[in-house]
Enzyme design. Structure first.
Site, PDB file in Angstrom:
ATOM      1  CG  HIS A 137     -11.052 -24.932   5.071  1.00  6.96           C
ATOM      2  ND1 HIS A 137     -12.157 -24.542   5.757  1.00  6.96           N
ATOM      3  CD2 HIS A 137     -10.856 -24.123   3.971  1.00  6.96           C
ATOM      4  CE1 HIS A 137     -12.455 -23.296   5.252  1.00  6.96           C
ATOM      5  NE2 HIS A 137     -11.605 -23.005   4.370  1.00  6.96           N
ATOM      6  CB  THR A 162     -13.442 -21.730  14.229  1.00 11.42           C
ATOM      7  OG1 THR A 162     -12.277 -22.148  14.027  1.00 11.42           O
ATOM      8  CG2 THR A 162     -13.169 -20.318  15.175  1.00 11.42           C
ATOM      9  CB  CYS A 198     -17.661 -23.521  11.033  1.00  6.24           C
ATOM     10  SG  CYS A 198     -16.142 -22.392  11.350  1.00  6.24           S
ATOM     11  CG  ASP A 206     -17.146 -23.265   6.915  1.00  8.33           C
ATOM     12  OD1 ASP A 206     -17.031 -23.563   8.305  1.00  8.33           O
ATOM     13  OD2 ASP A 206     -16.404 -22.865   6.132  1.00  8.33           O
ATOM     14  CB  SER A 207     -15.788 -19.084   8.763  1.00 13.88           C
ATOM     15  OG  SER A 207     -14.769 -20.133   8.593  1.00 13.88           O
ATOM     16  CB  CYS A 210     -10.177 -27.657  10.286  1.00 12.38           C
ATOM     17  SG  CYS A 210     -10.530 -26.074   9.150  1.00 12.38           S
ATOM     18  CD  GLU A 238     -10.723 -20.208   2.598  1.00  8.24           C
ATOM     19  OE1 GLU A 238     -11.122 -18.940   1.948  1.00  8.24           O
ATOM     20  OE2 GLU A 238     -11.914 -20.824   2.972  1.00  8.24           O
TER      21      GLU A 238
END
Length: 280
Positions: free
Chosen positions: A201, A77, A75, A12-13, A199, A165
Site C-alpha cells: 500500500h 503480511t 502481501c 493480496d489482502s 507494504c 484505503e
C-alpha cells in the site's frame, strides 16, 4: 477442445497487491493474470499468525482451483505469516487441491531481501511495514541471510494502510502520520540511507515519504523488484513457465463490493478494472 487457462495468480489482502501486479504486467505482459483481493477480511496486518495463515491458504486454494499453477503472495503480511507454512506443510503433503509439484507459491519478502543491501552505502537500512510484518521479524531474518553486515531498523505504521484505503494518502492529514513514523525510524539510527516500503500500500504515500525522509535517501518500493524476480524465476523454471497461459487476459476478484473494488483499484493499478465477486 480449448486448452484451459492457467493464469498466474496474484493474491493480496486488499488493494496493495495491485501495485505489484501493475509492475509485473509491465514487465511480463504476455501472461494471463488473476488477482484476488480479500477486501472483506482486510486488514491482515493486525490479525494473528493462525488467522492470516488460514485466510491466505483459503485464497491460494481458490486460485489453484481457478487453474493457477503459480501464485504470488503480493502481501507482506501473508508472506511473513503464511508463506512458509504453505510451502513446507501444505504443498508437500498433497493437501487436497494443493497436490502437485508443479504448483508453487512465492512471496514478496525474499526477492526484496536478496537485493536490499545493494542500495545502501552506510550499511543502515530501515523497514516500514505493518505491525504484523514487523512482529514476525521476517525481514530481520531474511536480510541476515543475504547481507549479515547490514544494520536493519524496523518501524510499524499501523495507520498507513487505513489512510491509503480511505483515499487519504494525499491529504494534509496524512502528513502527521507519515512524519511521525519516519521520525521514529530515523531516531533509531540517523545513518539510515535506504528505506524499504515493506507494504504494497505504501507506494501511494511515496511523495509524502520522500518529503520527510533524509535528502538523498533511497526509497524502495517492491513492485519492480518482485517483477524482476518473477521474470528470473520463470526463466529458471521453464517447465512451470510453459504451463502458464499467454493470452494477455486480466481477471480481478474481490471478496467484498465489486463497485468499491473497481473504484479503488483504479488508483492502485493505474487502469480501470471490472471485478467479479468471490464468496468465501
Amino acid at each position: 477442445m480449448p486448452i484451459p487457462s492457467q493464469p498466474i495468480g496474484i493474491f493480496d489482502s486488499g488493494y496493495g497487491g495491485l501495485t505489484v501486479l501493475r509492475e509485473i504486467v509491465q514487465k511480463l505482459p504476455q501472461y494471463d493474470y488473476i488477482y484476488l483481493g480479500d477486501n472483506a477480511r482486510t486488514p491482515y496486518g493486525t490479525r494473528s499468525f493462525e488467522t492470516v495463515y488460514h485466510y491466505t491458504l483459503e485464497c491460494v486454494q481458490h486460485l489453484f482451483d481457478r487453474g493457477c499453477r503459480l501464485v504470488v503472495l503480493a502481501c507482506n503480511t501473508a508472506s511473513a505469516k503464511a508463506l512458509r507454512n504453505i510451502q513446507q506443510l501444505d504443498l508437500p503433503i498433497q493437501h487436497p487441491g494443493l497436490d502437485g509439484p508443479d504448483r508453487r507459491v512465492l512471496g514478496v519478502i525474499r526477492p526484496t531481501t536478496e537485493v536490499i543491501g545493494n542500495y545502501s552505502q552506510s550499511g543502515n537500512v530501515g523497514v516500514l511495514a505493518t505491525r504484523g510484518t514487523v512482529t514476525s521479524e521476517s525481514y530481520l531474518v531474511e536480510i541476515e541471510k543475504f547481507f549479515p553486515e547490514l544494520n536493519v531498523f524496523q518501524e510499524a505504521c499501523p495507520m498507513w494502510v487505513p489512510l491509503v484505503e480511505n483515499g487519504e494518502y494525499d491529504s494534509p492529514g496524512a502528513d502527521y502520520f507519515v512524519k511521525q513514523h519516519i521520525d521514529r525510524l530515523l531516531k533509531q539510527s540517523p545513518d539510515i540511507d535506504t528505506i524499504l516500503l515493506a507494504c504494497t500500500h505504501y507506494p501511494l504515500l511515496l511523495n509524502k515519504i520522500r518529503q520527510y525522509a533524509p535528502q538523498g535517501a533511497t526509497i524502495l518500493s517492491q513492485g519492480g523488484i518482485v517483477a524482476d524476480s518473477l521474470a528470473d524465476y520463470l526463466i529458471r523454471h521453464p517447465e512451470l513457465e510453459a504451463q502458464c497461459s499467454k493470452h494477455r487476459q486480466r481477471t480481478f476478484l474481490t471478496t467484498d463490493s465489486t463497485e468499491d473494488f473497481d473504484r479503488q483499484a483504479t488508483v492502485f493499478y493505474g487502469e480501470s478494472v471490472h471485478s467479479e465477486h468471490l464468496a468465501l
